[in-house]
Structures are given as C-alpha cells and as structure tokens.
Design a protein around this motif. Structure first.
Motif, short mmCIF file in Angstrom:
data_model
loop_
_atom_site.label_atom_id
_atom_site.label_comp_id
_atom_site.label_asym_id
_atom_site.label_seq_id
_atom_site.Cartn_x
_atom_site.Cartn_y
_atom_site.Cartn_z
N ASP A 33 -1.26 12.61 -10.49
CA ASP A 33 -0.87 11.33 -9.89
C ASP A 33 -2.04 10.86 -9.02
N VAL A 34 -2.19 9.54 -8.94
CA VAL A 34 -3.28 9.00 -8.13
C VAL A 34 -2.80 7.74 -7.43
N THR A 35 -3.21 7.59 -6.17
CA THR A 35 -2.83 6.40 -5.39
C THR A 35 -4.08 5.65 -4.99
N LEU A 36 -4.06 4.36 -5.26
CA LEU A 36 -5.16 3.47 -4.90
C LEU A 36 -4.73 2.66 -3.69
N ASP A 37 -5.55 2.68 -2.66
CA ASP A 37 -5.18 2.04 -1.40
C ASP A 37 -5.67 0.59 -1.34
N CYS A 38 -4.89 -0.22 -0.65
CA CYS A 38 -5.26 -1.62 -0.45
C CYS A 38 -4.74 -2.04 0.92
N VAL A 39 -5.63 -2.54 1.76
CA VAL A 39 -5.25 -3.06 3.08
C VAL A 39 -5.72 -4.50 3.14
N TYR A 40 -4.89 -5.36 3.68
CA TYR A 40 -5.24 -6.78 3.67
C TYR A 40 -5.12 -7.38 5.07
N GLU A 41 -5.78 -8.51 5.24
CA GLU A 41 -5.69 -9.27 6.49
C GLU A 41 -5.44 -10.73 6.13
N THR A 42 -4.46 -11.30 6.80
CA THR A 42 -4.20 -12.73 6.62
C THR A 42 -3.42 -13.25 7.81
N ARG A 43 -3.59 -14.52 8.09
CA ARG A 43 -2.82 -15.15 9.15
C ARG A 43 -1.63 -15.91 8.58
N ASP A 44 -1.58 -16.01 7.28
CA ASP A 44 -0.48 -16.71 6.63
C ASP A 44 0.81 -15.92 6.81
N THR A 45 1.92 -16.63 6.95
CA THR A 45 3.20 -15.95 7.04
C THR A 45 3.80 -15.73 5.66
N THR A 46 3.39 -16.55 4.74
CA THR A 46 3.83 -16.40 3.35
C THR A 46 2.58 -16.20 2.48
N TYR A 47 2.62 -15.16 1.72
CA TYR A 47 1.44 -14.88 0.89
C TYR A 47 1.87 -14.00 -0.27
N TYR A 48 0.96 -13.86 -1.20
CA TYR A 48 1.18 -13.00 -2.36
C TYR A 48 0.06 -11.98 -2.46
N LEU A 49 0.43 -10.84 -2.96
CA LEU A 49 -0.55 -9.78 -3.23
C LEU A 49 -0.53 -9.46 -4.71
N PHE A 50 -1.67 -9.12 -5.22
CA PHE A 50 -1.81 -8.86 -6.65
C PHE A 50 -2.59 -7.57 -6.88
N TRP A 51 -2.35 -6.98 -8.02
CA TRP A 51 -3.23 -5.94 -8.53
C TRP A 51 -3.67 -6.36 -9.93
N TYR A 52 -4.97 -6.16 -10.16
CA TYR A 52 -5.55 -6.42 -11.48
C TYR A 52 -6.29 -5.16 -11.95
N LYS A 53 -6.34 -5.01 -13.26
CA LYS A 53 -7.06 -3.90 -13.87
C LYS A 53 -8.22 -4.47 -14.68
N GLN A 54 -9.39 -3.86 -14.55
CA GLN A 54 -10.53 -4.27 -15.36
C GLN A 54 -11.02 -3.05 -16.14
N PRO A 55 -10.60 -2.92 -17.40
CA PRO A 55 -11.04 -1.80 -18.22
C PRO A 55 -12.50 -1.96 -18.60
N PRO A 56 -13.09 -0.96 -19.23
CA PRO A 56 -14.52 -1.03 -19.60
C PRO A 56 -14.86 -2.25 -20.45
#
Lengths: 110, 114
Positions: free
Chosen positions: A18-41
């Motif tokens: 198992d593997v966990t990829l970390d993501c920390v974000y900063e925003t001043r918006d109260t409403t926002y969206y977060l995404f994950w994308y994959k870029q294969p070779p």
C-alpha cells in the motif's frame, strides 16, 4: 494565493504494497475543489477524482481511496495493493484556476 | 468517450519562428485552460477562458505569447517569436464551469525550439 504542496518527490514500492501520496493545500476560498490526476509514462493527464470542500467523506474507488481533512488542509491519496501499472506521476490540484502541485513520481516494482 | 483534441502532437521549429498550437475542447465545455509542463517548473497555468472570454493570462509572457478562442470549438496558443526556453509540452484542458468537474486534458503538444 493558492498553493498545493506534494512533499514526496518520488516513492518506490514493491508490488502489492500500500502507498499513500500526500497533498497539502492553501487557499483563502471557502468553497473549493481538490483534484487528483495521474500522468502515466505515455504523458497524458488522467482525471482521477474531484472533491468538494463541503464534503469531507472519504472516498473509495476500487484500490484507490482518498482522505480529505479540512482541519489539516490535506487531501491524501492511497493506493492499496499497488501494481506495476500504477507507476506514474500523480498530481494533486486545487480549483478555481486549477493550481497543480509539483507531482509525486510513484514507481512500483515487481 | 469525448476527448480534447490538440494539434500538432509534436512540433520542432527554429528559434524566431511563429508557432501555433490548436485545441478543440469537448463540445459543451465552456472552460478552457492552457498549461505548460517542463521538468523544472512542472505544470504552469498559462491562460484560461470561460465562455470564450479570457479570465486570466497572467501566467503567459505577454510579449511573445497570445491565446485566443475564435469560436467555441477552437482555442489557439501562439508563440512569436519562439525561443529555445519555450520548449515544453503544452496541454489544453476543458471542462464545464458550472460543476467544476474534473477537467479533461488533451494529449499535449510537445514543442522543441532549436
């Protein structure tokens, strides 16, 4: 200003780990969206998930799961029982102009 | 599956030449992004449009880059004159601004300026 930090530059695991990829974000918006994308070779960017800031429920999709914690401004991505085909660069991103993190290279060895 | 189409896939040009990259967003998508990807800088937002109007192009070097949407089915990114430091992969992405769903990316244009 909006910012996404992916502190792990590269992770190597052996297949089935198992593997966990970390993501920390900063925003001043109260409403926002977060995404994950994959870029294969092959180079294309593949959309994996979108998360609304109002919805902190964790999400599972097959071997993929996402843990969104507003209190720590984190949106981590876990791959269970990793496979060689999971080897790619994974990007976390934040709306509205879709700011991307630097990406984490995941190498899964057989 | 609907897809974002970018042309050309690859472009090699000499320094000083004009380069035009084209993007056909998914039909019905009203938001279009241009990104540049390099090893050093990662994915950088160059410009984005909503309903064909430019909302932000602050990431673009204005003296040489220009982005337009002549109609809803075509977005263009031009570089004139091109420089070796412009070598990168340029991605176009489109999405629906109403639900901010996952934006769909094109396959990219790999530009090499020699």
């Amino acid at each position: 200003a909006q910012k996404v930090t992916q502190a792990q530059t590269e992770i190597s695991v052996v297949e089935k780990e198992d593997v966990t990829l970390d993501c920390v974000y900063e925003t001043r918006d109260t409403t926002y969206y977060l995404f994950w994308y994959k870029q294969p070779p092959s180079g294309e960017l593949v959309f994996l998930i979108r998360r609304n800031s109002f919805d902190e429920q964790n999400e599972i999709s097959g071997r993929y799961s996402w843990n969104f914690q507003k209190s720590t401004s984190s949106f981590n991505f876990t791959i269970t029982a990793s496979q060689v085909v999971d080897s790619a660069v994974y990007f976390c991103a934040l709306s509205g102009e879709v700011v991307f993190g630097a990406g984490t290279i995941l190498r899964v060895k057989s | 599956d609907a897809r974002v189409t970018q042309t050309p896939r690859h472009k090699v040009t000499e320094m000083g030449q004009e380069v035009t990259m084209r993007c056909q967003p998914i039909l019905g998508h009203n938001t279009v992004f241009w990104y540049r990807q390099t090893m050093m800088q990662g994915l950088e937002l160059l410009a984005y449009f909503r309903n064909r109007a430019p909302l932000d192009d602050s990431g673009m070097p204005k003296d040489r880059f220009s982005a337009e949407m002549p109609d809803a089915t075509l977005a263009t990114l031009k570089i004139q004159p091109s420089e070796p430091r412009d070598s990168a992969v340029y991605f176009c992405a489109s999405g629906s601004g109403t639900d901010q769903g996952g934006y769909t990316f094109g396959s990219g244009t790999r530009l090499t300026v020699v």
